[in-house]
Design an enzyme around this catalytic site. Structure first.
Site, PDB file in Angstrom:
ATOM      1  N   HIS A 308     -54.033 111.235  15.847  1.00  0.00           N
ATOM      2  CA  HIS A 308     -54.967 112.281  16.102  1.00  0.00           C
ATOM      3  C   HIS A 308     -55.722 112.792  14.878  1.00  0.00           C
ATOM      4  O   HIS A 308     -55.200 112.586  13.965  1.00  0.00           O
ATOM      5  CB  HIS A 308     -54.126 113.532  16.552  1.00  0.00           C
ATOM      6  CG  HIS A 308     -54.764 114.861  17.232  1.00  0.00           C
ATOM      7  ND1 HIS A 308     -55.580 115.475  16.535  1.00  0.00           N
ATOM      8  CD2 HIS A 308     -54.991 114.969  18.538  1.00  0.00           C
ATOM      9  CE1 HIS A 308     -56.248 116.561  17.388  1.00  0.00           C
ATOM     10  NE2 HIS A 308     -55.969 116.151  18.732  1.00  0.00           N
ATOM     11  N   ASP A 366     -53.137 113.349  24.997  1.00  0.00           N
ATOM     12  CA  ASP A 366     -54.097 112.664  25.760  1.00  0.00           C
ATOM     13  C   ASP A 366     -53.496 111.683  26.538  1.00  0.00           C
ATOM     14  O   ASP A 366     -53.785 111.453  27.720  1.00  0.00           O
ATOM     15  CB  ASP A 366     -55.356 112.215  24.984  1.00  0.00           C
ATOM     16  CG  ASP A 366     -56.071 113.486  24.520  1.00  0.00           C
ATOM     17  OD1 ASP A 366     -56.475 114.335  25.156  1.00  0.00           O
ATOM     18  OD2 ASP A 366     -56.291 113.454  23.487  1.00  0.00           O
TER      19      ASP A 366
END
Length: 431
Positions: A308, A366
């Site tokens: 991330h 995600d």
């Protein structure tokens, strides 16, 4: 924002400036450069604003190195485990967890405002049948200012409150109807006897021909997806909402601007990109090939859904989302779904690979949310609309905070101009 009494000295040319330093309750100190241009006749250069605090806020704090996400001081993993989405909405909007009576009142206000103005049905019908649900949502939310005139005056605290409740309440209906329209099915109206997540699932998957019972495991997983995406500090779409609202634009226009920004694949489309990658891999036996490509610096391929930009250690939302993914896959099974088989095997192999551990490329939110939504039966075109639905409360909380801030100014970033210097116009016959 607290004065520290400390200053930063900036020397350039024959000038020396002293800039005040402020301390947050948590996080790094910030150098106040508001007087930099007035006193030094210079700007700072910060593409993407990655080193610039554009506001002060009391809503959300992220420590990317520790893998920490706090809403009003409460860790996201505790909220996702012990709370539910509408309670988190209350927390983000008002700053504190509600009492039982406050929560009951808030849930009632949201539940009883989920229907859309009936004339908005005709607005949906104006779109092409193959319109992307995000295109529909951007248009419909922006058009709400044409249907709800009594909550567009941002100077009126009561109208701001009404607009906030309306947006949170109606966004599931807007998203579900965008989905129904895109697949040619009749709209399903909300029901007041269902919770927020169950109502959304029913509006997406029910048909008039038969009864639809919402599975509580799927409803809980959807509620967690909403909770884990509710707010994420000053990201691109939130900054867009703040920038739009700084001009005094009505709340529906500001949230529509946030939805438009979220639509970008680098922002809200990450879970869709992750699922498309899993489909590209195709079968579990091809995973080693793609892992090898991800390790190859000369290969442009990247494993989507791992690592991330903000979290340099691990995504604190991923642990809870993994639990939901496991529950959903146990319920629905993955035996006949090659994409989900690839996802489970890729997760296992990546977590066991020293390369990914060393680079701290752990599965992020995600990765797991894409798996869950696919297993539930949502097409990838609905992934970002669901993200927008969940993020609406964060946008509204940030919008309300900004409107009430006495330091609010219209956003006006500066630039480093590298174009032509002044030159005179030449008549066309002389060129």
């Amino acid at each position: 924002m607290a004065e520290t009494g400390k200053t930063a000295k900036l020397s350039f040319g024959d000038k020396e400036l002293e800039l005040p330093i402020h301390s947050p309750t948590v996080g790094p100190d910030v150098i106040d450069i508001r007087k930099l241009y007035a006193q030094g006749d210079v700007f700072t250069y910060d593409p993407g604003f990655t080193s610039t605090a554009a506001c002060d806020s009391t809503i959300t704090f992220i420590d990317g190195d520790k893998g920490e996400l706090l809403h009003r001081g409460y860790p996201i993993d505790q909220l996702a485990e012990k709370s539910h989405f509408l309670e988190v909405c209350y927390l983000l909007l008002y700053g504190e967890l509600p009492s039982a009576s406050e929560l009951e009142d808030f849930e009632s206000r949201v539940t009883n405002h989920t229907m859309l103005h009936e004339q908005m049905v005709y607005f949906y019908r104006g779109f092409r049948r193959d319109a992307h649900p995000m295109a529909i949502m951007t248009g419909v939310v922006g058009a709400m200012s044409a249907f709800y005139h009594d909550s567009t005056d941002v100077s009126d605290p009561w109208q701001r409150e009404v607009a906030s409740i309306r947006l949170i309440a109606k966004m599931p209906t807007i998203a579900a109807w965008a989905y129904k329209f895109s697949i040619g099915q009749p709209f399903v109206y909300p029901r007041n006897d269902l919770d927020y997540a169950s109502n959304f699932l029913r509006m997406c998957f029910a048909v008039p021909a038969e009864e639809y019972e919402v599975n509580p495991i799927l409803a809980r997983a959807m509620d967690r997806i909403f909770t884990l995406h509710a707010d994420h500090e000053q990201n691109a779409s939130t900054s867009t909402v703040r920038l739009a609202s700084s001009s005094g634009a009505n709340p529906f226009a500001c949230i529509a601007a946030g939805i438009a920004c979220l639509w970008g694949p680098a922002h809200g489309g990450a879970n869709q990109a992750c699922l498309e990658m899993l489909r590209e891999i195709g079968t579990p036996d091809r995973i080693p090939e793609f892992i090898a490509r991800a390790k190859d610096k000369n290969d442009p391929f990247r494993l989507m859904g791992f690592g991330h930009r903000v979290y340099k250690n691990f995504d604190p939302r991923a642990k809870v989302m993994k639990q939901s993914a496991d529950e959903v896959l146990d319920l629905l099974g993955i035996e006949n779904n090659p994409t989900l088989q690839v996802a489970k095997e890729l997760e296992k192999m990546a977590l066991e690979d020293p390369y990914f551990a060393e680079k701290k490329l752990y599965p992020n939110v995600d990765f797991y949310s894409g798996i869950i939504l696919d297993a539930m039966g949502f097409p990838t075109s609905m992934f970002t609309p669901i993200f927008a639905l969940a993020r609406t409360v964060g946008w509204i909380s940030q919008w309300k905070e900004m409107i009430a801030d006495p330091q609010m100014k219209i956003g006006r970033p500066r630039q480093l101009y590298v174009g032509e210097t002044r030159r005179d116009y030449v008549d066309v016959e002389d060129r």
